[in-house]
Write an enzyme that holds these catalytic residues in place. Sequence first.
Site, PDB file in Angstrom:
ATOM      1  N   GLU A 126     -15.491  11.053  -6.184  1.00 26.52           N
ATOM      2  CA  GLU A 126     -15.463   9.661  -5.719  1.00 26.52           C
ATOM      3  C   GLU A 126     -15.595   8.709  -6.886  1.00 26.52           C
ATOM      4  O   GLU A 126     -16.193   9.048  -7.902  1.00 26.52           O
ATOM      5  CB  GLU A 126     -16.665   9.383  -4.816  1.00 26.52           C
ATOM      6  CG  GLU A 126     -16.529   9.874  -3.431  1.00 26.52           C
ATOM      7  CD  GLU A 126     -17.755   9.486  -2.623  1.00 26.52           C
ATOM      8  OE1 GLU A 126     -18.485   8.548  -3.027  1.00 26.52           O
ATOM      9  OE2 GLU A 126     -17.992  10.128  -1.597  1.00 26.52           O
ATOM     10  N   HIS A 176     -24.245   5.889  -4.846  1.00 28.52           N
ATOM     11  CA  HIS A 176     -23.988   6.573  -3.589  1.00 28.52           C
ATOM     12  C   HIS A 176     -24.651   7.928  -3.758  1.00 28.52           C
ATOM     13  O   HIS A 176     -24.119   8.822  -4.401  1.00 28.52           O
ATOM     14  CB  HIS A 176     -22.475   6.711  -3.349  1.00 28.52           C
ATOM     15  CG  HIS A 176     -22.157   7.454  -2.088  1.00 28.52           C
ATOM     16  ND1 HIS A 176     -20.967   8.095  -1.872  1.00 28.52           N
ATOM     17  CD2 HIS A 176     -22.897   7.660  -0.968  1.00 28.52           C
ATOM     18  CE1 HIS A 176     -20.983   8.662  -0.664  1.00 28.52           C
ATOM     19  NE2 HIS A 176     -22.146   8.417  -0.108  1.00 28.52           N
TER      20      HIS A 176
END
Length: 331
Positions: A126, A176
């Site tokens: 990501e 995250h």
Amino acid sequence: MSQCGMSEWKKTDSPTMRWRPPPLPLVFLLFSFLSLFIGAASGFKICAYNVPNFNPTKASNYRVRHTLTKILSRCDISLLQGVKDSDGKAIQRLLASLNRNSDRYEHYKYQSVSSKSLGNSPKDMEQYVFIYRNETVNVMGQHQYQKQQSFVREPFAVHFKSNKTAIKSFILVPLHSEPQQAVQEIDRLYDVFEEVSQKWNNTNVMFLGDFHAGCAYVNRANRKNIRLFSNTTFHWLIRDKVDTTVPDLTTCAYDRIVVHGEGFLKAISPYSAQVFNFGREFKLPKKRVLELSNHLPVEVQLKSSAPLSQATPLLILLSVCAIVQSFLSAL
Ligand SMILES: *[C@@H]1O[C@H](CO)[C@@H](O)[C@H](O)[C@H]1NC(C)=O
Ligand SMILES: *[C@@H]1O[C@H](CO)[C@@H](O)[C@H](O)[C@H]1NC(C)=O
Ligand SMILES: *[C@@H]1O[C@H](CO)[C@@H](O)[C@H](O)[C@H]1NC(C)=O
Ligand SMILES: *[C@@H]1O[C@H](CO)[C@@H](O)[C@H](O)[C@H]1NC(C)=O
């Protein structure tokens, strides 16, 4: 009228000296000018949104892109997480949509700065992506935290400057977290703080993103092991009771915004940190909201640098008084 502080005017009023009411178009003009002014002076928004699996396919879905554009166009800087766009096509498409949109409704142009793909497994990589208005924001520098095995997705810090904000420059540190090691990763943000604040000689640091800082992943007992909690120079702006998730079954404050230092705290508009429930705002059914994410965006507003904006309420009061006065004296 005396509450408007204009009783003095009345005393000197005589038939010959009576103030003529301004023509209606003028009043209208004054109002439109004021609303424009308030719009321009309204604070500076920073937003964070976890959009899982935001890839070129997801970006080519018109409904998703359109809604995301509406969400991001409210913010001066947005952090996107969950982006899987190694060749940049998805973000390009999103930016094109934002910039087309801004041609139509506003004058802002948006740009982006992205980390490389981060993660432990090639199947699940990501990026962190910041989307920002180029008229109000300058990127001064970027820094990829690199300490091995400290994070699954190591924070990608960006040093921003804006002369629209009371605080001139600040560092955004996204996270995250990996749910199963959320406690350790949030704790290690302190190490990232030390590194980036030294690097840029700036302790105005904001941490933001999906920390998984709630429910099963982080509980009260874990807090003593998290320096960002135990050290009181860090201020958690999104509270534990807030629900940053979409599904009815979960009520968890996963997504957070934390700032370091009194200086940064004072530069935040009080009580502005919140979840943006765009489903309610845009009147979208839950099904549509879930097409984007099972999370909701979180946001916070920074105080404006314009000293006039603090005087805005007074200006409005004075002009309303002037208009009322002018109508009354016309009777
Ligand atoms: C914003 O972006 C546009 C297009 O890339 C560029 O022409 C303009 O100079 C930029 N404005 C600022 C203030 O950087
Ligand atoms: C911000 O500062 C730059 C110079 O650093 C200046 O060119 C620009 O006009 C300023 N913008 C605003 C909105 O004051
Ligand atoms: C770091 O910033 C402080 C004030 O914020 C300043 O006084 C100091 O000179 C700066 N140090 C360096 C090395 O730039
Ligand atoms: C808390 O963090 C600050 C950095 O702002 C540091 O100077 C201070 O030593 C820390 N306090 C403790 C008790 O660790």
